[in-house]
Scaffold this motif. Structure first.
Motif, short mmCIF file in Angstrom:
data_model
loop_
_atom_site.label_atom_id
_atom_site.label_comp_id
_atom_site.label_asym_id
_atom_site.label_seq_id
_atom_site.Cartn_x
_atom_site.Cartn_y
_atom_site.Cartn_z
N GLU A 8 0.83 -1.20 0.00
CA GLU A 8 0.00 0.00 0.00
C GLU A 8 0.87 1.25 0.00
OE1 GLU A 8 -3.59 2.11 2.62
OE2 GLU A 8 -2.70 0.21 3.27
N TRP A 9 1.93 1.23 0.79
CA TRP A 9 2.84 2.39 0.82
C TRP A 9 3.45 2.62 -0.55
CZ3 TRP A 9 7.87 3.26 -0.46
CH2 TRP A 9 8.44 4.48 -0.04
N LEU A 10 3.92 1.54 -1.17
CA LEU A 10 4.58 1.68 -2.46
C LEU A 10 3.60 2.12 -3.54
CD1 LEU A 10 7.05 1.58 -4.19
CD2 LEU A 10 6.79 -0.90 -4.41
N LEU A 11 2.39 1.60 -3.50
CA LEU A 11 1.38 1.99 -4.48
C LEU A 11 1.12 3.49 -4.40
CD1 LEU A 11 -0.58 0.92 -6.65
CD2 LEU A 11 -2.31 0.70 -4.84
N ASN A 12 1.11 4.03 -3.19
CA ASN A 12 0.88 5.46 -3.00
C ASN A 12 2.05 6.32 -3.47
OD1 ASN A 12 -1.68 5.09 -1.89
ND2 ASN A 12 -0.89 4.91 0.19
N VAL A 115 16.65 3.44 2.43
CA VAL A 115 16.46 2.25 1.59
C VAL A 115 15.62 1.25 2.37
CG1 VAL A 115 18.69 1.30 2.36
CG2 VAL A 115 17.61 0.42 0.29
N TYR A 116 14.70 0.58 1.66
CA TYR A 116 13.71 -0.27 2.30
C TYR A 116 13.52 -1.57 1.50
CZ TYR A 116 12.76 4.42 4.01
OH TYR A 116 12.91 5.69 4.52
N VAL A 117 12.83 -2.51 2.14
CA VAL A 117 12.47 -3.78 1.50
C VAL A 117 10.95 -3.83 1.39
CG1 VAL A 117 12.42 -6.28 1.78
CG2 VAL A 117 14.50 -5.02 2.32
N LEU A 118 10.46 -4.27 0.24
CA LEU A 118 9.02 -4.40 0.04
C LEU A 118 8.53 -5.69 0.69
CD1 LEU A 118 6.34 -3.48 -1.25
CD2 LEU A 118 7.02 -4.75 -3.31
N ASP A 119 7.66 -5.56 1.67
CA ASP A 119 7.14 -6.72 2.38
C ASP A 119 6.29 -7.59 1.45
OD1 ASP A 119 7.26 -8.01 4.81
OD2 ASP A 119 5.50 -7.03 5.66
N GLY A 120 6.59 -8.88 1.42
CA GLY A 120 5.84 -9.80 0.57
C GLY A 120 6.33 -9.88 -0.86
N GLY A 121 7.12 -8.92 -1.27
CA GLY A 121 7.75 -8.96 -2.58
C GLY A 121 6.79 -8.99 -3.76
N ASN A 124 3.39 -11.10 -3.49
CA ASN A 124 2.29 -10.42 -2.80
C ASN A 124 1.70 -9.31 -3.66
OD1 ASN A 124 1.70 -7.85 -0.75
ND2 ASN A 124 0.79 -9.77 -0.09
N TRP A 125 2.56 -8.61 -4.40
CA TRP A 125 2.12 -7.53 -5.28
C TRP A 125 1.17 -8.07 -6.35
CZ3 TRP A 125 3.10 -2.31 -5.00
CH2 TRP A 125 2.84 -1.53 -6.13
N LEU A 126 1.53 -9.22 -6.93
CA LEU A 126 0.67 -9.84 -7.95
C LEU A 126 -0.64 -10.33 -7.35
CD1 LEU A 126 3.01 -11.99 -10.24
CD2 LEU A 126 1.92 -9.80 -10.77
N GLU A 127 -0.56 -10.93 -6.18
CA GLU A 127 -1.76 -11.45 -5.51
C GLU A 127 -2.75 -10.34 -5.20
OE1 GLU A 127 -0.23 -13.58 -2.19
OE2 GLU A 127 0.20 -15.40 -3.35
N ALA A 128 -2.23 -9.14 -4.99
CA ALA A 128 -3.10 -7.99 -4.71
C ALA A 128 -3.60 -7.33 -6.00
CB ALA A 128 -2.35 -6.97 -3.87
N ASP A 129 -3.24 -7.93 -7.15
CA ASP A 129 -3.66 -7.44 -8.46
C ASP A 129 -3.23 -6.00 -8.70
OD1 ASP A 129 -4.82 -7.89 -10.95
OD2 ASP A 129 -6.76 -7.10 -10.33
N LEU A 130 -1.99 -5.72 -8.32
CA LEU A 130 -1.42 -4.38 -8.49
C LEU A 130 -0.67 -4.31 -9.82
CD1 LEU A 130 -0.29 -3.74 -4.81
CD2 LEU A 130 -2.33 -2.88 -5.98
N PRO A 131 -0.43 -3.12 -10.35
CA PRO A 131 0.09 -2.99 -11.72
C PRO A 131 1.52 -3.50 -11.92
CG PRO A 131 0.05 -0.86 -10.60
CD PRO A 131 -0.70 -1.82 -9.73
N VAL A 132 1.73 -4.11 -13.08
CA VAL A 132 3.06 -4.53 -13.54
C VAL A 132 3.21 -4.11 -14.99
CG1 VAL A 132 3.27 -6.46 -11.93
CG2 VAL A 132 2.23 -6.83 -14.18
N THR A 133 4.44 -4.13 -15.47
CA THR A 133 4.70 -3.70 -16.84
C THR A 133 5.96 -4.38 -17.37
OG1 THR A 133 5.19 -1.78 -18.25
CG2 THR A 133 6.05 -1.73 -16.02
N PRO A 134 6.07 -4.58 -18.71
CA PRO A 134 7.32 -5.08 -19.28
C PRO A 134 8.26 -3.94 -19.66
CG PRO A 134 5.63 -5.07 -20.96
CD PRO A 134 4.97 -4.58 -19.69
N ASN A 135 7.82 -2.70 -19.54
CA ASN A 135 8.61 -1.55 -19.97
C ASN A 135 9.82 -1.33 -19.07
OD1 ASN A 135 6.69 -1.06 -21.98
ND2 ASN A 135 5.48 0.28 -20.65
#
Length: 276
Positions: A8-12, A115-121, A124-135
């Motif tokens: 959620e933090w990273l999405l924001n 510098v930080y680490v994304l919890d769940g990596g 977890n990001w995919l499981e939450a259906d959050l955006p990804v890209t090949p760019n």
């Protein structure tokens, strides 16, 4: 938590110009897999850093299986990725935690504090259906000020002295069977550095997420928070989640033995303890 951010933090902050995302996905069994997967899709704006090509140096007779990289070379790669000390950085892997933590520790060692680490990596990001890209993004080159924090690094000589004098706590982060020497799938010898305690790194995570600080404190309740601690594993990668967890739990005098067990056994005269 101080060093861990959630999705959620990273999405924001996904489109913030002063936030850089670093993809650290890697497979020890298939070293090309991480970069291949990155090329398929990744978090928007993420740049890729490879465990062996970018975050480790050339393997030699000593130094372990994943020795420190050449710092000048690493700094140039960071600069080309648009990373300076004014940029906040968040790293992720597939959710194992160790590869992103390796990047996190290296930047801490280089003197970068934001510098930080994304919890769940990524998982977890995919499981939450959050955006990804090949760019694959490109960034304006930035200047990175190298300011090595030697207090985070335990040298071989320091570990050898700690074994002799028993004046520091040595924490072996590998699973129990490897610590006891019951099985050793990677290194040429089995067992652990004499006097070390076993705190398996994976016990600090649950479902790819770091345990809350209260539970991390319980894991290390038998340790004195004022005593110097050196963490190690097989090659200085999976020990870093323990390093991070100890820091989160309030332990200040923590160092990483980057060469770890694979470096220790490269010296024939060194003793090894095991259950056999």
């Amino acid at each position: 938590m101080k060093f861990v951010k959630d999705s959620e933090w990273l999405l924001n902050h996904l489109n913030d110009v002063d936030v850089r995302i670093v993809d650290c996905r890697f497979s020890l069994a298939d070293p090309q897999k991480g970069e291949i997967n990155y090329r398929k899709n990744h978090l928007p704006g993420a740049v890729y850093f490879d465990l062996e090509k970018d975050l480790s140096g050339t393997v030699g007779d000593h130094g372990g299986r994943h020795p420190l990289p050449d710092m000048d070379v690493l700094v140039k790669k960071l600069e080309n990725a648009g990373i300076s000390h004014e940029i906040s950085v968040i790293a992720y892997d597939d959710g194992e935690g160790a590869f992103a933590a390796r990047f996190w520790w290296l930047l801490q060692y280089l003197g970068h504090s934001n510098v930080y680490v994304l919890d769940g990596g990524f998982k977890n990001w995919l499981e939450a259906d959050l955006p990804v890209t090949p760019n694959v993004p490109t960034f304006k080159r930035e200047d990175f000020r190298l300011d090595l924090r030697q207090e985070l690094l335990a040298t071989y000589e320091e570990v050898k002295d700690a074994v002799s004098k028993r004046n520091k706590v040595l924490i072996d982060s590998r699973e129990v069977k490897r610590f006891l020497g019951i099985e050793e799938p990677i290194d040429k010898k089995a067992g652990h550095i004499p006097g070390a305690l076993n705190k398996p790194w994976m016990e600090g995570l649950r479902g790819g997420r770091y345990l809350p600080i209260s539970e991390q404190s319980e894991r290390f309740a038998n340790l004195d928070s004022t005593q110097p601690i050196i963490v190690y594993c097989g090659s200085g990668v999976t020990a870093v989640p323990n390093f991070l967890a100890l820091k989160e739990a309030g332990f200040e005098k923590v160092k990483l033995y980057v060469g770890s067990f694979s470096d220790w056994i490269s010296y024939e005269e060194n003793k090894i303890e095991s259950s056999s």
